[in-house]
Design an enzyme around this catalytic site. Structure first.
Site, PDB file in Angstrom:
ATOM      1  N   GLU A   1     131.457   6.184  11.610  1.00 51.26           N
ATOM      2  CA  GLU A   1     130.103   6.453  11.116  1.00 51.26           C
ATOM      3  C   GLU A   1     130.170   6.910   9.654  1.00 51.26           C
ATOM      4  O   GLU A   1     131.181   7.465   9.209  1.00 51.26           O
ATOM      5  CB  GLU A   1     129.481   7.507  12.047  1.00 51.26           C
ATOM      6  CG  GLU A   1     128.108   8.014  11.706  1.00 51.26           C
ATOM      7  CD  GLU A   1     126.998   6.992  11.629  1.00 51.26           C
ATOM      8  OE1 GLU A   1     127.169   5.999  10.909  1.00 51.26           O
ATOM      9  OE2 GLU A   1     125.936   7.225  12.232  1.00 51.26           O
ATOM     10  N   ASP A   2     129.116   6.656   8.918  1.00 51.12           N
ATOM     11  CA  ASP A   2     129.098   7.061   7.518  1.00 51.12           C
ATOM     12  C   ASP A   2     128.932   8.570   7.357  1.00 51.12           C
ATOM     13  O   ASP A   2     129.682   9.212   6.638  1.00 51.12           O
ATOM     14  CB  ASP A   2     128.008   6.299   6.728  1.00 51.12           C
ATOM     15  CG  ASP A   2     126.622   6.389   7.363  1.00 51.12           C
ATOM     16  OD1 ASP A   2     126.473   7.002   8.440  1.00 51.12           O
ATOM     17  OD2 ASP A   2     125.670   5.817   6.787  1.00 51.12           O
TER      18      ASP A   2
ATOM     19  N   ASP B   1     124.576  14.118  10.008  1.00 54.32           N
ATOM     20  CA  ASP B   1     123.574  14.983   9.393  1.00 54.32           C
ATOM     21  C   ASP B   1     123.084  15.944  10.482  1.00 54.32           C
ATOM     22  O   ASP B   1     123.723  16.953  10.745  1.00 54.32           O
ATOM     23  CB  ASP B   1     122.483  14.082   8.826  1.00 54.32           C
ATOM     24  CG  ASP B   1     121.463  14.807   7.970  1.00 54.32           C
ATOM     25  OD1 ASP B   1     121.794  15.850   7.401  1.00 54.32           O
ATOM     26  OD2 ASP B   1     120.324  14.316   7.872  1.00 54.32           O
TER      27      ASP B   1
ATOM     28  N   LYS C   1     127.380  16.966   6.951  1.00 62.84           N
ATOM     29  CA  LYS C   1     126.595  18.056   6.350  1.00 62.84           C
ATOM     30  C   LYS C   1     126.479  19.134   7.420  1.00 62.84           C
ATOM     31  O   LYS C   1     125.514  19.142   8.189  1.00 62.84           O
ATOM     32  CB  LYS C   1     125.182  17.564   5.991  1.00 62.84           C
ATOM     33  CG  LYS C   1     125.107  16.553   4.866  1.00 62.84           C
ATOM     34  CD  LYS C   1     123.635  16.201   4.626  1.00 62.84           C
ATOM     35  CE  LYS C   1     123.475  14.986   3.763  1.00 62.84           C
ATOM     36  NZ  LYS C   1     122.073  14.490   3.760  1.00 62.84           N
TER      37      LYS C   1
ATOM     38  N   ARG D   1     123.682   0.887  -1.657  1.00 64.19           N
ATOM     39  CA  ARG D   1     124.829   0.776  -0.750  1.00 64.19           C
ATOM     40  C   ARG D   1     126.090   0.310  -1.466  1.00 64.19           C
ATOM     41  O   ARG D   1     127.200   0.659  -1.085  1.00 64.19           O
ATOM     42  CB  ARG D   1     124.535  -0.230   0.374  1.00 64.19           C
ATOM     43  CG  ARG D   1     123.541   0.244   1.408  1.00 64.19           C
ATOM     44  CD  ARG D   1     123.652  -0.636   2.649  1.00 64.19           C
ATOM     45  NE  ARG D   1     122.469  -0.567   3.492  1.00 64.19           N
ATOM     46  CZ  ARG D   1     122.245   0.381   4.407  1.00 64.19           C
ATOM     47  NH1 ARG D   1     123.130   1.334   4.592  1.00 64.19           N
ATOM     48  NH2 ARG D   1     121.153   0.353   5.135  1.00 64.19           N
TER      49      ARG D   1
HETATM   50  P1  IMP Z   1     121.673  12.222  12.022  1.00 55.96           P
HETATM   51  O1  IMP Z   1     121.229  11.604  13.298  1.00 55.96           O
HETATM   52  O2  IMP Z   1     120.660  13.207  11.491  1.00 55.96           O
HETATM   53  O3  IMP Z   1     123.056  12.834  12.104  1.00 55.96           O
HETATM   54  O4  IMP Z   1     121.637  11.093  10.950  1.00 55.96           O
HETATM   55  C1  IMP Z   1     122.679  10.257  10.736  1.00 55.96           C
HETATM   56  C2  IMP Z   1     122.238   9.044   9.962  1.00 55.96           C
HETATM   57  O5  IMP Z   1     121.233   9.343   8.986  1.00 55.96           O
HETATM   58  C3  IMP Z   1     123.404   8.521   9.197  1.00 55.96           C
HETATM   59  O6  IMP Z   1     124.096   7.572   9.949  1.00 55.96           O
HETATM   60  C4  IMP Z   1     122.767   7.926   7.966  1.00 55.96           C
HETATM   61  O7  IMP Z   1     122.426   6.581   8.210  1.00 55.96           O
HETATM   62  C5  IMP Z   1     121.517   8.732   7.758  1.00 55.96           C
HETATM   63  N1  IMP Z   1     121.722   9.786   6.738  1.00 55.96           N
HETATM   64  C6  IMP Z   1     121.844  11.106   6.918  1.00 55.96           C
HETATM   65  N2  IMP Z   1     122.036  11.764   5.774  1.00 55.96           N
HETATM   66  C7  IMP Z   1     122.042  10.824   4.818  1.00 55.96           C
HETATM   67  C8  IMP Z   1     122.217  10.867   3.378  1.00 55.96           C
HETATM   68  O8  IMP Z   1     122.407  11.913   2.734  1.00 55.96           O
HETATM   69  N3  IMP Z   1     122.156   9.665   2.745  1.00 55.96           N
HETATM   70  C9  IMP Z   1     121.961   8.482   3.388  1.00 55.96           C
HETATM   71  N4  IMP Z   1     121.812   8.394   4.721  1.00 55.96           N
HETATM   72  C10 IMP Z   1     121.839   9.549   5.431  1.00 55.96           C
HETATM   73 MG    MG Z   2     124.385   5.593   9.738  1.00 60.29          MG
END
Ligand code: IMP
Ligand code: MG
Length: 188
Positions: free
Chosen positions: A103-104, A107, A135, A169
Site C-alpha cells: 500500500e502507498d 492514514d 501518518k 502521481r
Molecule cells: P486511510 O483509509 O485513511 O488509511 O486512507 C488510505 C488511502 O487514502 C491511501 O491508500 C491513499 O490512497 C489515500 N491517502 C491518505 N493520505 C494521503 C495523502 O497524504 N496523499 C495522497 N493520498 C492519501
Molecule cells: Mg491507496
C-alpha cells in the site's frame, strides 16, 4: 540531477534517492523474512502503490507473484470517507497463499483494516501488510502494519504514485501539496 520542483509542491518531503534506498532496505528485510517460504504473492493496491510495488518487486531477491486490487475511498477530497469500495478484485484465489499487501500510505487505517479483514476471510497461509508511508497521528483503526517505509507528519502528500484528484502521481519524489491547491479545488 537537478530537477525543478513542481510549483504546486510546498516542499519535498522525501527525495527520489531516499525513497529508493528505503525501498531496497525493506525489500532486503522481506527477502530475509520469507527465505523459508516458496510462495509469495504481492498484492498492490491500485493506483497509489504502483511505483512502490514495481520498485519493491524489482528489489526482491526471490521469486514473487503479482496481483492487484483497486479500491476507492476518497473521491476528490483529502479526507477519508471511511467507506471502501472494491473497484477491482484479485485475479487469483489467495486460499493457502502467502500474501503481502503493498500500500502507498496508511492514514486513518480504515482502508487497510477493511482489506485485512476481507483477505483474512479467504484463508491465506499468511497475511502481512507493507506500506511505504504512515501518518501515525491520524490513525483511527487499529491495524498492524508489518513493514513501514517512513512515518510522516500529518500533511497531504503527493508523488511517487500518490495523487490529488489523479494528478502528481508521476512526480519522482514525495512532496507536501500546497493547501491552496485542494482548497481551491473544493470550492470550484
Ligand atoms: P486511510 O483509509 O485513511 O488509511 O486512507 C488510505 C488511502 O487514502 C491511501 O491508500 C491513499 O490512497 C489515500 N491517502 C491518505 N493520505 C494521503 C495523502 O497524504 N496523499 C495522497 N493520498 C492519501
Ligand atoms: Mg491507496
Amino acid at each position: 540531477m537537478d530537477r525543478t520542483v513542481h510549483p504546486d509542491i510546498a516542499y519535498v518531503l522525501l527525495e527520489h534517492e531516499r525513497i529508493q534506498q528505503r525501498v531496497q532496505a525493506l525489500a532486503d528485510e522481506i527477502t530475509r523474512d520469507y527465505a523459508n517460504t516458496q510462495d509469495l504473492l504481492l498484492v498492490g493496491v491500485l493506483k497509489g502503490s504502483v511505483m512502490f510495488m514495481v520498485d519493491m518487486a524489482r528489489s526482491l531477491q526471490r521469486h514473487v507473484a503479482l496481483d492487484f486490487i483497486a479500491i476507492s475511498s476518497y473521491g476528490q477530497s483529502t479526507q477519508t470517507s471511511g467507506v471502501v469500495r472494491l473497484l477491482k478484485d484479485l485475479d487469483t484465489d489467495i486460499g493457502g497463499r502467502h500474501v503481502l499487501i503493498v500500500e502507498d500510505i496508511v492514514d486513518s487505517g480504515l482502508t487497510l483494516a477493511y482489506l485485512r479483514e476481507s483477505f483474512q476471510r479467504r484463508n491465506p497461509a499468511s497475511l502481512r501488510i507493507c506500506a511505504l508511508l504512515s501518518k501515525p497521528e491520524r490513525r483511527q483503526a487499529d491495524v498492524t502494519v508489518d513493514y513501514t517505509g517512513f512515518d510522516i507528519p500529518n500533511e497531504f502528500v503527493v508523488g511517487y504514485g500518490l495523487d490529488f484528484a489523479e494528478r502528481y502521481r508521476n512526480l519522482p519524489y514525495i512532496g507536501v501539496l500546497r493547501p491552496a491547491v485542494y482548497t481551491q479545488n473544493a470550492e470550484s
